[in-house]
Design an enzyme around this catalytic site. Sequence first.
Site, PDB file in Angstrom:
ATOM      1  CB  THR A   1      41.653  72.609  46.133  1.00  0.00           C
ATOM      2  OG1 THR A   1      42.003  73.658  46.705  1.00  0.00           O
ATOM      3  CG2 THR A   1      43.351  72.183  44.902  1.00  0.00           C
TER       4      THR A   1
ATOM      5  NE  ARG B   1      36.064  67.917  46.540  1.00  0.00           N
ATOM      6  CZ  ARG B   1      36.262  68.771  47.392  1.00  0.00           C
ATOM      7  NH1 ARG B   1      37.177  68.610  48.248  1.00  0.00           N
ATOM      8  NH2 ARG B   1      37.138  69.948  46.461  1.00  0.00           N
TER       9      ARG B   1
ATOM     10  CG  ASP C   1      35.862  68.354  57.451  1.00  0.00           C
ATOM     11  OD1 ASP C   1      34.504  69.166  58.559  1.00  0.00           O
ATOM     12  OD2 ASP C   1      36.824  69.043  56.427  1.00  0.00           O
TER      13      ASP C   1
ATOM     14  CD  GLU D   1      30.240  67.630  51.156  1.00  0.00           C
ATOM     15  OE1 GLU D   1      30.801  67.014  52.267  1.00  0.00           O
ATOM     16  OE2 GLU D   1      30.737  68.765  50.631  1.00  0.00           O
TER      17      GLU D   1
ATOM     18  CG  HIS E   1      32.804  70.522  53.384  1.00  0.00           C
ATOM     19  ND1 HIS E   1      32.215  69.792  51.877  1.00  0.00           N
ATOM     20  CD2 HIS E   1      34.412  70.844  52.731  1.00  0.00           C
ATOM     21  CE1 HIS E   1      33.934  70.171  51.226  1.00  0.00           C
ATOM     22  NE2 HIS E   1      34.725  70.348  51.417  1.00  0.00           N
TER      23      HIS E   1
ATOM     24  CD1 TRP F   1      36.198  74.277  52.998  1.00  0.00           C
ATOM     25  CD2 TRP F   1      36.308  75.744  52.471  1.00  0.00           C
ATOM     26  NE1 TRP F   1      34.822  74.348  53.045  1.00  0.00           N
ATOM     27  CE2 TRP F   1      34.954  76.072  52.606  1.00  0.00           C
ATOM     28  CE3 TRP F   1      36.732  76.759  51.721  1.00  0.00           C
ATOM     29  CZ2 TRP F   1      34.569  76.360  52.603  1.00  0.00           C
ATOM     30  CZ3 TRP F   1      35.751  78.446  51.586  1.00  0.00           C
ATOM     31  CH2 TRP F   1      35.043  78.174  51.781  1.00  0.00           C
TER      32      TRP F   1
END
Length: 314
Positions: free
Chosen positions: A79, A233, A257, A262, A282, A285
């Site tokens: 996104t 984020r 998360d 990362e 993460h 999603w």
Amino acid sequence: MPPTPARPRAVFLDALSLGPVDLSPLESWAELEAWPVTAPEQRLERLVGAAIAITNKIPLDGALLHQLPDLRLICTASTGTDQLDLGACRELGIAVRNAGAYSRASVVQVTWALILELATRIQARRDRVRCGDWQHSPVFALVEPEFDELQGQRLVVVGAGDIGRGVLAIGAAFGMETVGLTSRSSAAEVEAALRSADVVSLHAPLTAASAGLINAERLGWLKPTALLVNLGRGGLVDTGALVEALRQGRLAGAALDVLSQEPPGPELEPLLQVPNLILTPHMGWTSRQARGRLVQTLAAHLQDYARSSAGAGV
């Protein structure tokens, strides 16, 4: 068969990030090269001659984009678009398309899984069962650790876009008072909301304005009984300040998360020892359905490009 105007060459730089998913819908509209991962020094050689670049988290900076005269479209398998130099894209006439609202249901579900774990401490109860506390209890139920109902508490969502509104809707179903903040919210509104919050859920995009949004000062506005969850984020939160707040008991709990780096490196190890801090990789999603919708969205972008290019005789 070489690429044609109707089937332009597309390069997916980090297809492995989507996990086990069928990419064949993309191949209907482009000659696809899907690389599992791409190192920074490999980006140029892989993108030379491509009309379309697809990236999840591989950054595409201005210096790189200026060396790719054939590039006409960048699709982000996400996104957010903070991995791109959007100014350079505008300057060079490169269209940018993101993945839109593909992950709403998935992120909302994981957000509430984390809020509920922080609020009810299910894992602590599983641990008590495993160690035999329940089996040896003189009464039928274990009350401790105690927990409070969410009903009547105040939920503040920072980043009340599509995903944020989904989180707010679930909060309302629990009987919570809900407050949504956006980039248009005033500084006074933000401060008042954070000072009154029982649960804060972050879903804002990372921009120059939102970087470090939850810093030491704003953590100081929160109640010591408040909970903080970040599925936006990593850069939205000053992690060092958050760790200090948790260690000093100035915040009841937090779940992250996302992190600024990362995958994380050695800096993760100290975080694993922080009390009342949940770390997840993460994953918000990543439901099977969301990843399938993501591929379909990317395919639609490729379809639009292929048809427009064919119509223009490119």
